[in-house]
Design an enzyme around this catalytic site. Structure first.
Site, PDB file in Angstrom:
ATOM      1  N   ASP A  13       4.189   0.389  12.129  1.00  0.00           N
ATOM      2  CA  ASP A  13       2.954  -0.194  11.585  1.00  0.00           C
ATOM      3  C   ASP A  13       2.726  -1.628  12.059  1.00  0.00           C
ATOM      4  O   ASP A  13       1.656  -2.192  11.823  1.00  0.00           O
ATOM      5  CB  ASP A  13       2.965  -0.147  10.049  1.00  0.00           C
ATOM      6  CG  ASP A  13       2.848   1.283   9.525  1.00  0.00           C
ATOM      7  OD1 ASP A  13       2.449   2.170  10.302  1.00  0.00           O
ATOM      8  OD2 ASP A  13       3.165   1.511   8.345  1.00  0.00           O
ATOM      9  N   ASP A  17      -4.896  12.281  12.721  1.00  0.00           N
ATOM     10  CA  ASP A  17      -5.779  11.120  12.736  1.00  0.00           C
ATOM     11  C   ASP A  17      -5.581  10.341  14.026  1.00  0.00           C
ATOM     12  O   ASP A  17      -4.942  10.822  14.955  1.00  0.00           O
ATOM     13  CB  ASP A  17      -5.609  10.261  11.484  1.00  0.00           C
ATOM     14  CG  ASP A  17      -4.200   9.736  11.311  1.00  0.00           C
ATOM     15  OD1 ASP A  17      -3.450   9.728  12.310  1.00  0.00           O
ATOM     16  OD2 ASP A  17      -3.854   9.354  10.197  1.00  0.00           O
ATOM     17  N   ARG A  70      -4.766  10.309   3.770  1.00  0.00           N
ATOM     18  CA  ARG A  70      -3.652  11.206   4.114  1.00  0.00           C
ATOM     19  C   ARG A  70      -2.549  11.165   3.066  1.00  0.00           C
ATOM     20  O   ARG A  70      -1.877  12.157   2.807  1.00  0.00           O
ATOM     21  CB  ARG A  70      -3.042  10.779   5.447  1.00  0.00           C
ATOM     22  CG  ARG A  70      -3.863  11.103   6.652  1.00  0.00           C
ATOM     23  CD  ARG A  70      -2.967  10.959   7.856  1.00  0.00           C
ATOM     24  NE  ARG A  70      -1.749  11.673   7.613  1.00  0.00           N
ATOM     25  CZ  ARG A  70      -1.569  12.957   7.864  1.00  0.00           C
ATOM     26  NH1 ARG A  70      -2.544  13.648   8.409  1.00  0.00           N
ATOM     27  NH2 ARG A  70      -0.425  13.549   7.589  1.00  0.00           N
ATOM     28  N   LYS A 128       0.835  -1.202   0.000  1.00  0.00           N
ATOM     29  CA  LYS A 128       0.000   0.000   0.000  1.00  0.00           C
ATOM     30  C   LYS A 128       0.870   1.252   0.000  1.00  0.00           C
ATOM     31  O   LYS A 128       0.669   2.157  -0.814  1.00  0.00           O
ATOM     32  CB  LYS A 128      -0.879   0.010   1.261  1.00  0.00           C
ATOM     33  CG  LYS A 128      -1.503   1.352   1.573  1.00  0.00           C
ATOM     34  CD  LYS A 128      -2.380   1.308   2.797  1.00  0.00           C
ATOM     35  CE  LYS A 128      -1.709   1.633   4.096  1.00  0.00           C
ATOM     36  NZ  LYS A 128      -1.455   3.078   4.343  1.00  0.00           N
ATOM     37  N   ASN A 129       1.827   1.285   0.930  1.00  0.00           N
ATOM     38  CA  ASN A 129       2.575   2.521   1.122  1.00  0.00           C
ATOM     39  C   ASN A 129       3.598   2.781   0.023  1.00  0.00           C
ATOM     40  O   ASN A 129       4.246   3.818   0.010  1.00  0.00           O
ATOM     41  CB  ASN A 129       3.215   2.551   2.508  1.00  0.00           C
ATOM     42  CG  ASN A 129       2.150   2.740   3.583  1.00  0.00           C
ATOM     43  OD1 ASN A 129       1.017   3.103   3.263  1.00  0.00           O
ATOM     44  ND2 ASN A 129       2.491   2.473   4.822  1.00  0.00           N
TER      45      ASN A 129
END
Ligand code: EPU
Length: 425
Positions: A306, A116, A92, A22-23
């Site tokens: 994470d 967040d 974000r 994802k990142n």
């Protein structure tokens, strides 16, 4: 709104495939804006964050389509330069269009994403870096308004902290700047190496990917590219912790053990057997109760923040007491209040958490507050007695493709169902 019903007690066994990160994907998608024409990104995960980024790129004028795991972005000669709040607030990571838009259009208006559930998440280093490249940047009416009408100019820039997002934004601006940029104290995450590889294949001149210093020689233009996304080390690490916690035996394919060196070392210290498996895979097997493990989160190659919720969950059941230190986000321990509902004994003192392992946890309704907290709560649910109901599952959908399908394929008992108690988030 949906929730997950997790029935505790199963040992996870079998093989699970990890998709692209994802990142990385989100930044690679933003990087396509740097070149007119059609770029293809392979192994992009099927997660909602990618859908949101696709919407944002479409709003900027690109044509985005997905076929299987390939996302194609066709970028026009002229791209729009406003990333509006209604899109940015959902994701974000949309802040990472700031550098590419400024480099491509000489202007960028990107809504401030706000804080967040894990922390305040400042942008000071992004802004200072772009200013060093000659941009005029102001925050006005909730937007970062950046202008560089005469183009960007290479500069010496040192980051106060190796921020992933600031490294990416400044790098994506510097590749089209005039002259040399030396960027010091940069992030060294595998996702940074991935974007450097992609930019280099687009024609950028970058030295030092994976080290603390990036040297960039600006070029006039970049060309579109085809690029395969680096595998998701956080998803791979989640499966590794899940295998250990459930006393299972899981082979993670397409999970790069070398990107998880410290994590896998810690899991071995907790008692797991860890082996590399074939090309680009590893196996984690565990019997018996894990030993408590201390963890300190740090930028790569340190222990990833994470995966912090997952190791807190692991320690909640371990033999002994662990100290977890969170150095990246000031509010990432918020989720332990939910873990406590399952019986975990966790005491927070500033950025330390003391976790006293219990023999058992007991299922209860809990709420996922962000992607990783959600995954950590599901792992805890897998080993809790009875049923755990994890609400706000949309957080998990942002980062874990087909989480429920993959869990069940490994022998878990997890169902997705409407959440009668929640109508919004
Ligand atoms: N920070 C500042 N000022 C800045 C930039 C960062 O104060 O200008 C602070 C942040 O507030 C935070 C810390 O520095 O406390 C680290 O932030 P960083 O910029 O490194 O993180 P990021 O780029 O915002 C990415 C990932 C996060 C991951 C971090 C750290 C994406 C889309 N997000 O965030 O992933 O935790 O790097 O590895 O790449 C997740 O996937 O669940 C997630 C939160």
């Amino acid at each position: 709104m949906e929730r997950l019903r997790v029935v505790g007690g199963a040992s996870l066994r079998g093989s699970v495939h990890v998709s692209g990160a994802k990142n990385s994907s989100l930044k690679l998608m933003a990087a396509t804006l740097l070149a007119e024409g059609r770029s293809s990104l392979l192994d992009v995960p099927a997660i909602t964050d990618v859908e949101y980024m696709s919407e944002l790129l479409s709003r900027l004028g690109a044509e985005v389509s997905r076929q299987g795991t390939t996302v194609t972005v066709d970028v026009p000669e002229k791209v729009a330069h406003e990333a509006p709040y209604e899109l940015v607030r959902r994701l974000r990571a949309s802040i990472c269009v700031l550098g590419p838009l400024l480099a491509r259009c000489g202007a960028a208006d990107v809504a401030l994403p706000g804080g967040d559930a894990i922390g305040s998440r400042g942008l000071d280093m992004h802004i200072a870096g772009l200013e060093r490249l000659g941009a005029h940047v102001e925050v006005q009416h909730g937007y970062v308004v950046a202008r560089a009408p005469g183009g960007l100019k290479g500069a010496m820039i040192g980051l106060d902290f190796p921020s992933v997002g600031a490294t990416e934004n400044i790098l994506m601006a510097a590749v089209l700047a005039d002259g040399e940029t030396v960027l010091d104290n940069v992030a060294r995450e595998p996702e940074i190496i991935d974007i450097c590889e992609m930019l280099t294949n687009m024609g950028a001149k970058i030295d030092g990917a994976g080290t603390s210093t990036l040297r960039v020689q600006g070029v006039d233009r970049l060309r579109p590219v085809q690029h395969t996304t680096v595998p998701d080390r956080i998803v791979a690490g989640t499966w590794a912790v899940a295998a250990l916690m459930t006393r299972g035996d899981v082979t993670v394919t397409n999970g790069r053990a070398e990107h998880l060196e410290l994590v896998l070392d810690k899991l071995m210290a907790a008692g797991a057997v860890v082996e590399t498996h074939g090309q680009g895979g590893f196996r984690v097997a565990m019997s018996g109760r894990p030993r408590a493990i201390d963890v300190v989160t740090l930028p790569y190659p340190g222990f990833p923040t994470d995966l912090q919720p997952m190791v807190v969950a692991l320690n909640a059941l371990a033999d002994g007491t662990a100290m977890i230190t969170e150095n990246v986000y000031e509010a990432r321990f918020m989720f332990v209040n939910e873990l406590a509902r399952l019986g975990a004994d966790v005491r927070i003192d500033g950025h330390h958490a003391v976790v006293r392992g219990r023999e058992t946890l007991s299922g209860a309704p809990v709420i996922a507050t962000d992607i990783r907290a959600g995954a950590g709560l599901v792992l805890a649910g897998l080993v809790a007695e009875g049923e755990t109901l994890v609400s706000a599952v949309h957080h998990i959908d942002r980062g874990y493709p087909d989480f429920v399908g993959q869990l069940n394929q490994l022998g878990a008992d997890v169902t997705r169902e409407p959440d009668p108690d929640r109508f919004d988030d």
